[in-house]
Design an enzyme around this catalytic site. Structure first.
Site, PDB file in Angstrom:
ATOM      1  N   CYS A   1       0.835  -1.323  -0.105  1.00  0.00           N
ATOM      2  CA  CYS A   1      -0.021   0.011  -0.023  1.00  0.00           C
ATOM      3  C   CYS A   1       0.694   1.309   0.133  1.00  0.00           C
ATOM      4  O   CYS A   1       1.425   1.508  -0.949  1.00  0.00           O
ATOM      5  CB  CYS A   1      -1.007  -0.031   1.221  1.00  0.00           C
TER       6      CYS A   1
ATOM      7  N   HIS B   1      -3.591  -5.267   0.608  1.00  0.00           N
ATOM      8  CA  HIS B   1      -3.185  -5.450   2.112  1.00  0.00           C
ATOM      9  C   HIS B   1      -3.014  -7.228   2.050  1.00  0.00           C
ATOM     10  O   HIS B   1      -4.058  -7.749   2.608  1.00  0.00           O
ATOM     11  CB  HIS B   1      -3.952  -5.016   2.976  1.00  0.00           C
TER      12      HIS B   1
ATOM     13  N   GLU C   1      -1.828  -8.881   4.305  1.00  0.00           N
ATOM     14  CA  GLU C   1      -1.883  -9.332   5.658  1.00  0.00           C
ATOM     15  C   GLU C   1      -3.037  -9.791   6.294  1.00  0.00           C
ATOM     16  O   GLU C   1      -3.349 -10.279   7.263  1.00  0.00           O
ATOM     17  CB  GLU C   1      -0.896  -8.392   6.518  1.00  0.00           C
TER      18      GLU C   1
ATOM     19  N   SER D   1       0.515 -14.046  38.475  1.00  0.00           N
ATOM     20  CA  SER D   1      -1.087 -13.674  38.346  1.00  0.00           C
ATOM     21  C   SER D   1      -1.979 -14.720  38.135  1.00  0.00           C
ATOM     22  O   SER D   1      -3.183 -14.678  38.515  1.00  0.00           O
ATOM     23  CB  SER D   1      -1.291 -12.479  37.600  1.00  0.00           C
TER      24      SER D   1
ATOM     25  N   ASP E   1       0.609 -14.085  30.258  1.00  0.00           N
ATOM     26  CA  ASP E   1       1.884 -13.807  30.113  1.00  0.00           C
ATOM     27  C   ASP E   1       2.698 -14.520  31.403  1.00  0.00           C
ATOM     28  O   ASP E   1       3.816 -15.174  31.397  1.00  0.00           O
ATOM     29  CB  ASP E   1       2.097 -12.464  29.956  1.00  0.00           C
TER      30      ASP E   1
END
EC number: 6.3.5.2
Length: 517
Positions: free
Chosen positions: A86, A173, A175, A227, A231
């Site tokens: 693009c 695009h 992606e 936690s 992650d």
């Protein structure tokens, strides 16, 4: 491990497109390491990174305007393949001697590209390709040495190529999933044209991370704030695999978790996986600090400060801990770098997203700092964490602290926990949980009249919230079946003594946010 997973790499230069991180995720998905840097990077940095190929992203600016972003000249002097997407195609065309003009008609949405000639970028693809366009400007004259390899009814140069120099430009695009064979086009570039191998896999990422942790910390001890979120859980498993009992996890139960969540964390990581965990029951301390506070920002800051204090106290008891492990992921690094310097390529810099005290004299271990969230989940599965935990809906850092509106009280948290558990349980039972992006319950600090048996009573109100979204930037409220909502409401009112009314939030984002606070 025979080859270093970072040896073959793609550099993506970011010109500001909302899809740029998606480009990087697609390249990783293909199995090749890549990094995302700002377009105005220095030549020396590119030389040091030594990419096998460069992708120029899309962007919101116009090449026809003065001072609009340009790719560094070295990109075209480096001798490596370049793909412009693009805006990236437009700046490539303009910088190499072609012409770009502002078009009267914007092309936005689906388009059919007619492929012409034999270009490596369209290898093994049919003559017509369904793609996703989003542009106003367009290339009207391609540079010397280039050929047209794709066009649409309104865009004469939808794709261009200089096969000799391995320069390619696409006006669409590849992606986004709307471009049907976009991933194949990116594979053609990354694997075929750049000659990269698929070295970036879940197994190789784990192997590399474990080796790097061992090398970094040696025989030292490491502490981690666990936690129960995705992650920190994946960090715990990686570091434990690398150094075993030299890792100590500190799990702070702040009283703002979901029903039975504290016990689930201890059962899974302590009993099942055998990690060293110190559990700190800090509910009273958090609730005391939150007394009288009803402003959402003030509540967030208070919860953060108390967590830091508790964690700091526990870490000081572990005299031999020299390292702090954190769950920083790549989007955190990109965001932090961009906000501090305007450039998103400081992947090696420390990025203390946990907001832990500056005087903690520990080194940082951040094994996820190169990874996107979807990659973190995949390696979590590979490490043996359960799918339900890795793919459950997002839960805010302050927990129920921002789902109880206004002042936080233990009574409110207890009622909300039970109501929310019923909602989530029913979503699973009706096979709706994975069909919505996020679902939760909010406690409203207002009493409403209800009738139970022969008596009237004033009890509390909760709101159910469920949304559908791709990126969490915008969201639609989920059109859950009325019968389902009725069943959830009945269960909550009958089973949770203290709640007399259940409402359903039908606000989109924008104008509303997904969370209420």
């Amino acid at each position: 491990m025979t080859k270093n997973i970072h040896d073959q790499r793609i550099l993506i230069l970011d010109f500001g497109s909302q899809y740029t991180q998606l480009v990087a995720r697609r390249v990783r998905e293909i199995g090749v390491y890549c990094e995302l840097w700002s377009w105005d990077v220095e030549e020396a940095d590119i030389r040091e990174f030594n990419p096998d190929g460069i992708i120029l992203s899309g962007g919101p600016e116009s090449v026809t305007e003065d001072n609009s972003p340009r790719a560094p000249q070295y990109v075209f002097d480096s001798g490596v393949p370049v793909l412009g997407v693009c805006y990236g195609m437009q700046t490539m065309a303009e910088q190499l001697g072609g012409k770009v003009s502002t078009s009267d008609e914007r092309e936005f949405g689906y388009a059919a590209v007619k492929v012409s000639g034999e270009s490596a970028i369209f290898k093994d693809l049919e003559a017509t390709q369904d793609v996703w366009m989003s542009h106003g400007d367009k290339v009207v004259e391609i540079p010397a040495g280039f050929t047209k390899v794709g066009e649409t009814d309104t865009c004469p140069y939808a794709a261009m190529a200089n096969e000799e120099k391995k320069y390619y430009g696409v006006q669409f695009h590849p992606e986004v999933t709307h471009t049907k064979n976009g991933l194949q086009m990116l594979e053609n570039f990354v694997l075929g044209i750049c000659g990269c191998e698929r070295l970036w896999t879940s197994e190789s990422i784990i192997e590399d991370a474990v080796a790097r942790i061992k090398e970094q910390v040696g025989d030292d001890e490491v502490i981690l704030g666990l936690s129960g979120g995705v992650d920190s859980s994946v960090v715990a498993m990686l570091v434990h695999r690398a150094i075993g009992d030299k890792l100590t996890c500190v799990f702070v139960d702040n009283g703002l978790l979901r029903l039975n969540e504290g016990q689930q964390v201890m059962d899974m990581f302590g009993d099942k996986f055998g990690l060293n965990i110190i559990k700190v029951d800090a509910e009273e301390r958090f609730l005391k600090a939150l007394e009288g506070k009803s402003d959402p920002e003030e509540k967030r800051k208070t919860i953060g400060h108390v967590f830091v204090d508790v964690f700091d106290e526990e870490s000081k008891k572990l005299k031999n801990a020299k390292w702090l492990a954190q769950g920083t992921i790549y989007p955190d690094v990109i965001e932090s770098a961009a906000s501090k310097t305007g450039k998103a390529h400081v992947i090696k810099s420390h990025h203390n997203v946990g907001g832990l005290p500056d005087d903690m004299e520990m080194g940082l271990v951040e094994p996820l700092r190169e990874l996107f969230k979807d990659e973190v989940r995949k390696i979590g599965l590979e490490l043996g964490l359960p799918y339900e935990m890795l793919y459950r809906h997002p839960f805010p850092g302050p927990g129920l602290g921002v789902r109880v509106l206004g002042e936080i009280k233990k009574e409110y948290c207890d009622l909300l926990r039970r109501a929310d558990a019923i909602f989530i349980e029913e979503l699973h039972a009706a096979d709706l949980y994975n069909k919505v992006s996020q679902a939760f319950t909010v406690f409203l600090p207002v009493r409403s009249v209800g009738v139970m048996g022969d008596g009237r009573k004033y009890d509390w109100v909760v709101s159910l919230r469920a949304v559908e979204t791709i990126d969490f930037m915008t969201a639609h409220w989920a059109h859950l079946p009325y019968d389902f909502l009725g069943k959830v409401s009945n269960r909550i009112i009958n089973e949770v003594n203290g709640i007399s009314r259940v409402v359903y939030d039908i606000s989109g984002k924008p104008p509303a946010t997904i969370e209420w606070e």
